[in-house]
Design an enzyme around this catalytic site. Structure first.
Site, PDB file in Angstrom:
ATOM      1  CE  LYS A 131       3.291   4.969   5.936  1.00 47.77           C
ATOM      2  NZ  LYS A 131       2.080   4.450   6.554  1.00 47.77           N
ATOM      3  CD  GLN A 158      -1.428   5.029   5.488  1.00 48.57           C
ATOM      4  OE1 GLN A 158      -0.339   4.608   5.114  1.00 48.57           O
ATOM      5  NE2 GLN A 158      -1.572   5.749   6.591  1.00 48.57           N
ATOM      6  CG  ASP A 201       2.298  -0.557   9.668  1.00 48.23           C
ATOM      7  OD1 ASP A 201       3.229   0.272   9.794  1.00 48.23           O
ATOM      8  OD2 ASP A 201       1.257  -0.319   9.033  1.00 48.23           O
TER       9      ASP A 201
END
Ligand code: NAD
Length: 294
Positions: free
Chosen positions: A53, A97, A120
């Site tokens: 990422k 995460q 997200d």
């Protein structure tokens, strides 16, 4: 008939190249898109995802950094950092995460991220916006799948779509997006009585089950579009250690009309759409500031 392959790797590359100009424009305006990824613990798969990422951002000129905490860190330390990042004008996206260690309240942590920086798309406010058909951030994996439909010229209007899996990360937002796009959607899951009944009448099947080679050719209607979200590592047999999807690719190849491979399908699209969400966040902020100056 052999299915047409929707190449996620090529599409991801094409999109990432196209993002560069947007990043350049924003940077010139003083809004270089910035993403912070928070990792708690040392889960090897999470470490790889986080690295990809951050590198994905850097490769197209964005700012990105990771913040790593020991697995035993107090939850409040992470919440305090999130509050600090929420207030930092140079950061447009914050991502924690998953999975988090067991002593964490995952929902509390995700809700602590400002909805404007929740790239997200997991914050309740953003889930609500998506279900109302006016999304702010679309969760990256289903967002990537929608781009693949676009690339494959799949017209979703009026199509029978079956999503296998009802997770908050993939299945549910996928179903919402398909509904918003005009498909008639059935969501199947572990309690579904007769899965084959549903999949065999579907024009579109999205598999997000987490079980290797779960979807077989005889479960499909000939010509169906088959999207394989699964990422599984084979445990045994001659291919032990290799990645495979939730779809038995070889078995479905001659039944499906279009299909995504694993690897090289949905996987590369997920990080690409994370970059897209962060750029969109920066563009929104730049537009608000430009409006305020007028
Ligand atoms: P999850 O475990 O949260 O959900 C799996 C879903 O499958 C559940 O809703 C469950 O009800 C359903 N299911 C289980 N057994 C079933 C059965 N026999 N019949 C019908 N449904 C059944 O998983 P997830 O987070 O949604 O991920 C699904 C898969 O997608 C995993 O392989 C994961 O690694 C992968 N994934 C890939 C990406 C990507 O970037 N490509 C992103 C997220 C997840």
């Amino acid at each position: 008939m052999t299915a047409q392959i929707i190449d996620g790797k090529a599409l991801a590359e094409e999109l990432r190249q196209s993002f560069k100009a947007r990043v350049e424009t924003l940077t010139a305006q003083g809004h270089q898109p910035g993403l912070v990824v928070i990792l708690v613990g040392e889960d090897p798969a999470s470490q790889v995802y986080v690295k990809n990422k951050v590198n994905g951002c850097l490769a197209i000129g964005m700012h990105s950094e990771k913040i790593v905490y020991d697995k035993d860190v107090d939850q409040q330390v992470v919440l305090d950092k999130i509050a600090e990042l929420n207030a930092d004008p140079s950061i447009h996206g914050i991502l924690v995460q998953l999975p988090l260690p067991r002593h964490f309240d995952e929902e509390k942590v995700l809700e602590a991220i400002s909805a404007e920086k929740d790239v997200d798309g997991f914050h309740a406010e953003n889930v609500g916006a998506l279900s109302q058909g006016a999304p702010r951030f679309i969760p990256c994996t289903p967002y990537g799948v929608m781009k693949m439909f676009e690339k494959g010229n799949v017209d979703l209007t009026g199509q029978e779509a079956v999503v296998i899996g009802r997770s908050n990360i993939v299945g549910k937002p996928m179903a919402m997006l398909l509904i918003n796009a005009g498909a008639t959607v059935t969501v199947c899951h572990s309690k579904t009585r007769d899965l084959n009944f549903h999949t065999r009448r579907a024009d579109i099947v999205v598999a997000a089950v987490g079980k290797p080679k779960f979807v077989k050719g005889d479960m499909l209607k000939p010509g169906a579009v088959v999207i394989d979200v699964g990422i599984n590592r084979l445990q045994e047999g001659p291919d032990a250690g290799k990645l495979c999807g939730d779809v038995d690719y070889e078995d479905c190849l001659n039944v499906a009309g279009q299909i995504t491979p694993v690897p090289g399908g949905v996987g590369p699209m997920t990080i690409t759409m994370l970059l897209a969400n962060t750029i969109e966040a920066a563009e929104r902020k730049a537009a608000v500031e430009a409006g305020a100056r007028k």
